[in-house]
Every structure is written in structure tokens, then in C-alpha cells.
Design an enzyme around this catalytic site. Sequence first.
Site, short mmCIF file in Angstrom:
data_model
loop_
_atom_site.label_atom_id
_atom_site.label_comp_id
_atom_site.label_asym_id
_atom_site.label_seq_id
_atom_site.Cartn_x
_atom_site.Cartn_y
_atom_site.Cartn_z
N ASP A 161 57.80 1.29 48.03
CA ASP A 161 58.15 2.49 48.80
C ASP A 161 59.30 2.19 49.77
O ASP A 161 60.22 2.98 49.93
CB ASP A 161 56.91 2.99 49.56
CG ASP A 161 55.71 3.04 48.64
OD1 ASP A 161 55.77 3.81 47.67
OD2 ASP A 161 54.73 2.31 48.87
N HIS A 189 49.96 3.65 50.37
CA HIS A 189 50.82 3.71 49.20
C HIS A 189 50.39 4.91 48.36
O HIS A 189 49.57 4.81 47.46
CB HIS A 189 50.75 2.44 48.37
CG HIS A 189 51.39 2.63 47.02
ND1 HIS A 189 52.74 2.84 46.88
CD2 HIS A 189 50.88 2.70 45.77
CE1 HIS A 189 53.03 3.02 45.60
NE2 HIS A 189 51.92 2.95 44.90
P1 NAX Z 1 48.94 -1.42 32.78
O1 NAX Z 1 47.86 -0.49 32.37
O2 NAX Z 1 50.14 -1.61 31.92
O3 NAX Z 1 48.31 -2.87 33.00
C1 NAX Z 1 47.14 -3.08 33.73
C2 NAX Z 1 46.45 -4.27 33.11
O4 NAX Z 1 45.36 -4.61 33.94
C3 NAX Z 1 45.89 -4.00 31.72
O5 NAX Z 1 46.37 -4.98 30.82
C4 NAX Z 1 44.38 -4.09 31.93
O6 NAX Z 1 43.72 -4.66 30.80
C5 NAX Z 1 44.29 -5.01 33.13
N1 NAX Z 1 43.06 -4.89 33.90
C6 NAX Z 1 42.32 -3.79 34.15
N2 NAX Z 1 41.22 -4.10 34.86
C7 NAX Z 1 41.28 -5.43 35.08
C8 NAX Z 1 40.42 -6.33 35.73
N3 NAX Z 1 39.29 -5.93 36.28
N4 NAX Z 1 40.77 -7.64 35.77
C9 NAX Z 1 41.91 -8.05 35.18
N5 NAX Z 1 42.75 -7.24 34.52
C10 NAX Z 1 42.45 -5.94 34.47
O7 NAX Z 1 49.34 -0.97 34.26
P2 NAX Z 1 50.63 -1.37 35.10
O8 NAX Z 1 51.70 -0.41 34.85
O9 NAX Z 1 50.90 -2.82 34.93
O10 NAX Z 1 50.11 -1.06 36.59
C11 NAX Z 1 49.08 -1.83 37.19
C12 NAX Z 1 48.61 -1.19 38.48
O11 NAX Z 1 49.66 -1.11 39.43
C13 NAX Z 1 48.10 0.24 38.33
O12 NAX Z 1 46.90 0.37 39.08
C14 NAX Z 1 49.19 1.07 38.96
O13 NAX Z 1 48.70 2.31 39.45
C15 NAX Z 1 49.64 0.17 40.06
N6 NAX Z 1 50.96 0.42 40.67
C16 NAX Z 1 51.09 0.19 42.00
C17 NAX Z 1 52.29 0.31 42.67
C18 NAX Z 1 52.42 0.00 44.13
O14 NAX Z 1 53.51 0.21 44.67
N7 NAX Z 1 51.39 -0.47 44.85
C19 NAX Z 1 53.50 0.78 41.95
C20 NAX Z 1 53.43 0.61 40.48
C21 NAX Z 1 52.08 0.85 39.85
O15 NAX Z 1 51.93 2.23 39.60
#
Ligand code: NAX
Length: 328
Positions: A161, A189
Amino acid sequence: SKPAMRVAVTGAAGQIGYALLFRIASGEMLGKDQPVILQLLEIPDEKAQKALKGVMMELDDCAFPLLAGMSAHSDARDAFKDVDVALLVGARPRGPGMERKDLLHVNAQIFTAQGKALNDVASRNVKVLVVGNPANTNAYIAMKSAPDLPAKNFTAMLRLDHNRALSQLAAKSGKPVADIEKLIVWGNHSPTMYPDTRFATVGGESLQGIINDEAWNRDTFIPTVGKRGGAIIEARGLSSAASAANAAIDHIRDWVLGSNGKWVTMGVPSDGSYGIPEGIIYGVPVTTTNGEYTRVEGLEIDTFSRERMDFTLSELLEEREGVQDLLK
Ligand code: NAX
């Protein structure tokens, strides 16, 4: 050479993971002289574990001189063993028909378990960055689940952000991004965050003085930064990944190596200042040095800012309320 630092990354086979791991292994996060060991966590699901192996094959194929080792895990207690840095990226996305409350709950379970695992096996100085959403509340849950670790070691990512706001301001003012200082993003966020330019400077000059457009600040700038994540999804068909990974690198690099006096935004447990209840993970301006962050104190909060800061706070209090029963 220096002893290797252990870095855990959860959700390592996801899209942020794919944009993040190669940059950590190349030394962009912890320094070009700092060997790293990657301890990667994914869900036990066979497809996820197989995809993770594929990412590790590519990491191998980069032959990074600083990559001193890596391992794949499906149990947080293995992945977090002795880690110096933990990037908690993996989270459950909102599924079809899922209520916000359900989303909070499934993620609360994940971050309770991961907080406990960090508490039991991580380095006592572990620096934790939560990226997975809802990032601030997930960080709060992990912190509360790790009573033996210092609360200040748990942070949430507001840096994306912050960087989004910087680039909007650079475009509007015609000044280079690198020259803009003292920007703040307060709060959660989420689209309720408050990017605050009142103290921002360019080469020592007031940025608001240069832009001189209050309506733009209120009606264009603040909503654009708040809705930027949605705009990326709309354009790309996928959520921000490379820019999120970049922000995670910035956050940890500055925390570990120092911000050289620059203000950066981190979501950190409140000390009660600025009217934010103690313990709430809230975006605030900090400077960092010697592996520690220090809150910028004593800033004046005007009426407009107070309203914005209370609005994003009320969302965080609601989220906390929604998971309180799970933390007992
Ligand atoms: P993806 O869905 O591509 O990847 C997430 C991965 O996490 C998947 O491979 C899944 O199998 C794995 N996963 C789920 N639960 C798990 C657990 N308990 N232990 C280990 N691995 C686990 O998502 P991606 O685009 O990489 O985003 C990841 C996270 O970042 C999401 O929650 C998203 O909302 C968040 N974000 C946060 C941002 C921020 O500024 N704080 C910005 C970007 C993003 O949207």
C-alpha cells in the site's frame, strides 16, 4: 562467509511465492553477502507439494551462490525450525458463497497453528511478516498464539500500500519516487487504509505544497490507493503477485538491514499511541536500524486524519471481535 540465515515461506507454491523465492535466494532481501536456507511450507495436498517440488527444481537450476539449502514441508513445526525470518504468505482465499466471517475463521485456525509452531520451534528473534489476508488480523492471531516470543516480532504487510501510494504521488507531482519521503499508510491492509501525505516531502519541500490539490487527495488519491488491489485483479485476472512479493522483500530488507533514517510503513502491534488500542496490528510509520523498528512518535493528528484512522481501526476491532472466541 557469514552463517546462513533460515527463511521460512508459507504458500511457497502460490503466485506470490513464485515471485518471491528467487529474489530471496539471489540476495535481494537479506544482502548480497548473506547465505540463506529456504524452508518452504505448503498444504499436504499432493498437487501443492508436487508444484512446490517444481519450484525447487527451478531454484536449483538458478545455481544461486547464496542459496545454502532448501527443504519442502507440509507441517509448520518442521518448516519453522530455527527460522530467523518467517514470511507467512499462504492463506485460504475466499471461496464461492463463503462469508467474510467464515474466511476469518478458517484463516484464524491456520494462523493459530502457525503461531504456536513459531512459538515452539523458531529462533527467539524470528522476524515474522504476515502477507496472507486478512493480514493484520492474521498477524494478531499468530502473535497471540506465540506467548513466548516478543510481540514486536509479529508484523503485517502494509508496504505494498505504501509503495502504491508512493508511485501515485510521484506521477501526480512529477517527482522521482526515490525523492519522496515521510509518507504514511495508517491502519488495516484493506480498502479502509489511510495513506497520509501531510508530512511527505520531496527534497525537503512539502509534497502537499507541490501538489496543492486537496480534492485530488481526498477524492482520487486515497480511493485509488485503497482500491488498487481490486484494479489489478480487474486488469490481470489475477491478484497482485510480483508487486506483493516486492513489498515483502522491501519490508524484511529494511527491518533487517535498516531504512537509513527513511520512514517506512509497517503493520505492528500498537503500543497505545495515536489512540490505537494496545496490541492491535496497525500500519504506522517507522524507521528501522540494527534489526529493530522504531515508531515515529508525536505526529499531530488533525480532524480529517482522526476520522480516517478511526474508520480503519473500527474494521480491525470488528475483525478481532470475530476471532476472539478462537483465541481463548
Ligand atoms: P495463491 O492462492 O496463488 O497461493 C497461496 C498458496 O498458499 C497456495 O499454494 C496454497 O496451497 C497455500 N496455502 C494455503 N493455506 C496454507 C497453509 N495453511 N500453509 C501453507 N500454505 C498454504 O495466492 P497468492 O496470490 O500467492 O496470495 C497469497 C496471500 O497473499 C493471499 O491471502 C492474498 O490475499 C494475500 N495478499 C496480500 C497482500 C498484502 O499486501 N498484504 C497483497 C497481495 C495478496 O493479495
